[in-house]
Design a protein around this motif. Structure first.
Motif: not given
Length: 117
Positions: A18-20, A103-107
């Protein structure tokens, strides 16, 4: 053991991602050194698209309508979780499945971009 420690450090949580995403694709008018603790609709849509959920499970109209319920420019993390619950209502997908996909999508930018012509 060092490899195990490195792998643990690389794992993200919904909150860390979320922060990213909240600090990704910022407008040139935003302050250079500003760190945001809240997220824009365009950043949420980008994240959902990277997770392959936008235009398959959710539409931009649905995300926009849910976002407008908050009557704010940016959503903090708790509001984002509420937003996710709202867009999952009436869908054949559970919030936990959406979180796994996010989550799996990553940054930001780590997903494979597919251009459809």
């Amino acid at each position: 053991m060092a490899d195990d420690d490195e792998n643990k450090q690389k794992k993200h949580t919904i909150e860390s991602l979320f922060q990213l995403y909240a600090n990704n694709n910022l407008n040139a008018l935003d302050l250079d050194n500003e760190v945001y603790e809240s997220i824009l609709l365009s950043q949420i849509d980008y994240w959902l698209e990277q997770a392959k959920l936008l235009k398959t499970v959710f539409t931009m109209t649905e995300t926009g309508m849910a976002y407008m319920k908050f009557k704010k420019w940016r959503l903090n993390f708790e509001e984002f979780l509420d937003f996710m619950n709202i867009i999952c209502q009436g869908k054949d997908i559970k919030i936990d499945d959406v979180k796994v996909a996010l989550l799996e999508a990553g940054p930001p930018g780590s997903g494979e971009i597919v251009v459809v012509k």
